[in-house]
Enzyme design. Structure first.
Site, PDB file in Angstrom:
ATOM      1  N   LYS A  81      41.279  39.705  33.398  1.00  0.00           N
ATOM      2  CA  LYS A  81      40.211  40.379  34.363  1.00  0.00           C
ATOM      3  C   LYS A  81      40.161  41.819  34.126  1.00  0.00           C
ATOM      4  O   LYS A  81      40.640  42.587  34.568  1.00  0.00           O
ATOM      5  CB  LYS A  81      40.345  39.895  35.750  1.00  0.00           C
ATOM      6  N   GLU A  99      52.172  48.517  36.951  1.00  0.00           N
ATOM      7  CA  GLU A  99      52.199  49.688  36.111  1.00  0.00           C
ATOM      8  C   GLU A  99      50.960  50.485  37.068  1.00  0.00           C
ATOM      9  O   GLU A  99      49.915  50.329  37.289  1.00  0.00           O
ATOM     10  CB  GLU A  99      51.558  49.879  34.571  1.00  0.00           C
ATOM     11  N   CYS A 122      47.172  57.527  34.318  1.00  0.00           N
ATOM     12  CA  CYS A 122      48.296  57.294  35.290  1.00  0.00           C
ATOM     13  C   CYS A 122      49.439  57.975  35.289  1.00  0.00           C
ATOM     14  O   CYS A 122      50.099  58.316  36.258  1.00  0.00           O
ATOM     15  CB  CYS A 122      48.823  55.757  35.048  1.00  0.00           C
ATOM     16  N   GLU A 141      47.759  60.040  44.519  1.00  0.00           N
ATOM     17  CA  GLU A 141      47.202  60.251  43.114  1.00  0.00           C
ATOM     18  C   GLU A 141      45.608  60.350  43.315  1.00  0.00           C
ATOM     19  O   GLU A 141      44.922  59.522  44.166  1.00  0.00           O
ATOM     20  CB  GLU A 141      47.614  58.721  42.552  1.00  0.00           C
TER      21      GLU A 141
HETATM   22  P1  NDP Z   1      42.512  49.185  41.815  1.00  0.00           P
HETATM   23  O1  NDP Z   1      43.941  49.336  41.942  1.00  0.00           O
HETATM   24  O2  NDP Z   1      41.670  48.830  42.755  1.00  0.00           O
HETATM   25  O3  NDP Z   1      41.977  48.546  40.535  1.00  0.00           O
HETATM   26  C1  NDP Z   1      42.631  47.999  39.469  1.00  0.00           C
HETATM   27  C2  NDP Z   1      42.136  46.559  38.931  1.00  0.00           C
HETATM   28  O4  NDP Z   1      42.635  45.581  40.089  1.00  0.00           O
HETATM   29  C3  NDP Z   1      40.866  46.319  38.785  1.00  0.00           C
HETATM   30  O5  NDP Z   1      40.577  45.347  37.823  1.00  0.00           O
HETATM   31  C4  NDP Z   1      40.531  45.835  40.141  1.00  0.00           C
HETATM   32  O6  NDP Z   1      39.386  44.873  40.235  1.00  0.00           O
HETATM   33  C5  NDP Z   1      41.657  44.991  40.709  1.00  0.00           C
HETATM   34  N1  NDP Z   1      41.735  44.462  41.797  1.00  0.00           N
HETATM   35  C6  NDP Z   1      41.388  45.452  43.137  1.00  0.00           C
HETATM   36  N2  NDP Z   1      41.731  44.831  44.141  1.00  0.00           N
HETATM   37  C7  NDP Z   1      42.514  43.473  43.720  1.00  0.00           C
HETATM   38  C8  NDP Z   1      42.909  42.541  44.585  1.00  0.00           C
HETATM   39  N3  NDP Z   1      42.611  42.640  46.028  1.00  0.00           N
HETATM   40  N4  NDP Z   1      43.460  41.431  44.030  1.00  0.00           N
HETATM   41  C9  NDP Z   1      43.607  41.488  42.582  1.00  0.00           C
HETATM   42  N5  NDP Z   1      42.987  42.524  41.695  1.00  0.00           N
HETATM   43  C10 NDP Z   1      42.463  43.564  42.367  1.00  0.00           C
HETATM   44  O7  NDP Z   1      41.994  50.636  41.468  1.00  0.00           O
HETATM   45  P2  NDP Z   1      40.736  51.379  41.819  1.00  0.00           P
HETATM   46  O8  NDP Z   1      39.769  50.917  40.715  1.00  0.00           O
HETATM   47  O9  NDP Z   1      40.202  51.024  43.127  1.00  0.00           O
HETATM   48  O10 NDP Z   1      40.908  52.854  41.657  1.00  0.00           O
HETATM   49  C11 NDP Z   1      41.452  53.600  42.997  1.00  0.00           C
HETATM   50  C12 NDP Z   1      42.782  54.488  42.660  1.00  0.00           C
HETATM   51  O11 NDP Z   1      43.507  53.763  42.164  1.00  0.00           O
HETATM   52  C13 NDP Z   1      42.239  55.560  41.678  1.00  0.00           C
HETATM   53  O12 NDP Z   1      41.680  56.728  42.296  1.00  0.00           O
HETATM   54  C14 NDP Z   1      43.681  55.861  41.246  1.00  0.00           C
HETATM   55  O13 NDP Z   1      44.514  56.679  41.989  1.00  0.00           O
HETATM   56  C15 NDP Z   1      44.275  54.216  41.056  1.00  0.00           C
HETATM   57  N6  NDP Z   1      44.536  53.907  39.793  1.00  0.00           N
HETATM   58  C16 NDP Z   1      45.509  53.965  39.266  1.00  0.00           C
HETATM   59  C17 NDP Z   1      45.378  53.263  37.713  1.00  0.00           C
HETATM   60  C18 NDP Z   1      46.567  53.546  37.015  1.00  0.00           C
HETATM   61  O14 NDP Z   1      46.459  53.371  35.680  1.00  0.00           O
HETATM   62  N7  NDP Z   1      47.695  53.888  37.555  1.00  0.00           N
HETATM   63  C19 NDP Z   1      44.388  52.646  37.070  1.00  0.00           C
HETATM   64  C20 NDP Z   1      43.201  52.770  38.249  1.00  0.00           C
HETATM   65  C21 NDP Z   1      43.350  53.245  39.513  1.00  0.00           C
HETATM   66  P3  NDP Z   1      37.806  45.630  40.238  1.00  0.00           P
HETATM   67  O15 NDP Z   1      38.088  47.039  39.780  1.00  0.00           O
HETATM   68  O16 NDP Z   1      37.224  44.854  39.077  1.00  0.00           O
HETATM   69  O17 NDP Z   1      37.196  45.265  41.622  1.00  0.00           O
END
Ligand code: NDP
Length: 496
Positions: free
Chosen positions: A185, A260, A294, A392
């Site tokens: 996904k 991660e 990250c 973060e």
């Molecule tokens: P999320 O953790 O929400 O998103 C990462 C992935 O998880 C996306 O594919 C998202 O889906 C999915 N996801 C979200 N909620 C659920 C759930 N309840 N069950 C299963 N999968 C889920 O990050 P955000 O996009 O909201 O970003 C917010 C913050 O997260 C950023 O500002 C940053 O601080 C952190 N982040 C960290 C990352 C890293 O590499 N460490 C990467 C991205 C974000 P979808 O987005 O399609 O709804």
């Protein structure tokens, strides 16, 4: 900011799910828009999965794992498939890089590096597929004990939007090398390059159902994947908040989970560090990919002896960082990925202005009218207890913190719930390795920050997650160990 509007109809593309080797609509027929964050315009529409669509993808992956040609596919052939996929990616690198840059906002030059790394990742694991080795265990002479390595099964893979195709490769390549089947996904903001890649799956020889891609939102597509009883393992990259939810959701079925989750990584500068390299390294560590990394070196720890001069030098150099459209080759900083992220980062700019001193940046660039741009921002005199030093932000925002001596640097660096990465800059090799050993982080760079190689492990300590990606460690996470005991003694057990 202007309201989003539709991009030219002629360029609009509709993407469906890739399930069981076919392009399929969602059951409900719903589509969601995907944006170019530099123009705020819609550039594509993508089918939106719900639990029913996720179930169809998981059933396809389950069937492909349990029967079908995949379990009979030799390690050599799995490797060849991955090599062929890498070749298709290299042949189409320009298209993929442009699409990635348009969709995520990252500068085109960075996107080109990413796509090269995607191909390298498939090549690396293509080679590793034939290096899965078992073990002969040293049991007594009247028995033979073997450890077999077997694929864990169906892997559910949930990825973020900052390195869209690279994160897909980090998850798919080791899983396929190990013999797993996958349901991926992508993040709802950036599903396009993974879907383009799926158009080559059949041609490179991936049997139907081995890789399925369902697009959609976290709560309605990600969560059903985590809950699904036929998924054996979840690999997740994203926020710590969602990572914790995933662990709870996966506990119902006791799935294997690897996480991660990013961090608040310290980038530490001692007075004797090479000056030019250090100033560059501080900026590169935090501003690459708009800070949406990250492992971003978002806490910049600077020894007091050089502190004022260092902040000044960073600020002067940051003035020359060129913000602009992702597709212009001179651009060094593109827009943030979407409106929500822009608002989130902007709110941290206001927090930062209350908590610390602002050296540069702190708002959207006045010269750019639209797009989710944020200026490269440097806060200094930051307390390590401040929110901008602990949370973060995932944007181009640096928190510079002064320290006095090695012990204080280590104390501040480790004073965080996270532990993904860290870097130390010094010409003193004794000090460098003392600090390396003291840092509680999964990746530590010396006199650099951010280089990442598929051959070396990637993952965090503490609340940055668990499990490792890349290298042989990445494939280990997709393997189970089966112990086989063979009795060599023809006598009855004779117990009763
Ligand atoms: P999320 O953790 O929400 O998103 C990462 C992935 O998880 C996306 O594919 C998202 O889906 C999915 N996801 C979200 N909620 C659920 C759930 N309840 N069950 C299963 N999968 C889920 O990050 P955000 O996009 O909201 O970003 C917010 C913050 O997260 C950023 O500002 C940053 O601080 C952190 N982040 C960290 C990352 C890293 O590499 N460490 C990467 C991205 C974000 P979808 O987005 O399609 O709804």
């Amino acid at each position: 900011m202007q309201a989003p509007k539709l991009h030219r109809e002629s360029e609009m593309k509709r993407y469906r799910h890739y399930i069981n080797g076919k392009w399929v609509e969602s059951r409900g027929g719903a589509y969601f828009p995907v944006y170019d964050p530099s123009t705020e315009e819609i550039i594509a529409e993508v089918a939106e999965a719900d639990a029913h669509d996720v179930d169809a993808a998981v059933r396809a992956a389950r069937a492909a794992f349990d029967s079908g040609p995949w379990p009979q596919t030799t390690a050599q052939d799995r490797g060849r498939i991955l090599f062929k996929l890498a070749e298709k990616i290299r042949q189409n690198a320009a298209m993929l890089a442009e699409l990635e840059a348009r969709n995520s906002g990252k500068p085109i030059v960075e996107a080109e590096f990413d796509i090269g790394d995607v191909a390298t990742c498939f090549e690396y694991y293509g080679g590793l597929a034939t290096k899965i080795l078992g073990h002969v265990n040293p049991v007594p002479a009247n028995a033979l004990s073997l450890s077999l390595r077997e694929p864990v099964g169906v892997a559910g893979q949930i990825i973020p939007w900052n390195y869209p195709l690279l994160m897909a490769a980090w998850k798919l390549a080791p899983a396929l090398a190990a013999g797993c089947t996958c349901v991926l996904k992508p993040a709802e903001q950036t599903p396009l390059t993974a879907l383009e890649m799926a158009s080559w799956f059949e041609e490179v020889g991936l049997p139907p159902g081995v890789v399925n891609i369902v697009s959609g939102f976290g709560e309605t597509a990600g969560a059903p994947l985590v809950h699904h009883a036929d998924v054996d393992k979840i690999a997740f990259t994203g926020s710590a908040v969602v990572g914790k939810m995933i662990v709870k959701m996966a506990s119902d079925t006791l799935k294997r989970v690897t996480l991660e989750l990013g961090g608040k990584s310290p980038n530490i500068f001692f007075a004797e560090a090479d000056w030019e390299a250090a100033v560059d390294g501080a900026l590169f560590g935090v501003f690459i990919n708009q800070g949406e990394v990250c492992s971003a070196g978002s806490r910049i720890l600077v020894e007091k002896k050089i502190y004022s001069r260092f902040v000044e030098a960073m600020t002067e150099k940051a003035k020359r960082i060129r913000l602009g459209p992702p597709l212009e080759r001179e651009t060094k900083l593109g827009p943030l990925v979407r409106k929500g992220q822009y608002e989130r980062v902007s709110s941290y700019l206001e927090v930062g202005k209350r908590e610390a001193k602002l050296a540069i940046g702190g708002s959207r660039p006045k010269q750019i009218g639209r797009g989710y741009y944020v200026e490269p921002t440097i806060f200094y005199d930051v307390q390590n207890s401040a929110r901008i030093a602990r949370e973060e932000i995932f944007g181009p925002v640096a928190a510079v913190i002064p320290f006095d001596g090695e012990a204080e640097a280590i104390r501040i660096a480790n004073d965080t719930p996270y532990g993904l990465a860290a870097a130390v800059w010094t010409r003193d090799i004794y000090k460098a390795f003392r600090v390396v050993k003291s840092l509680r982080a999964g990746i530590v760079w010396v006199n650099h920050m951010q280089p990442t190689y598929v051959e070396a492990p990637w993952g965090g300590y503490k609340q940055s997650g668990f499990g490792r990606e890349l290298g042989p460690w990445g494939m280990e996470e997709y393997l189970e160990t089966k112990q086989v005991f063979v009795n060599l003694d023809e006598q009855p057990i004779g117990w009763y």
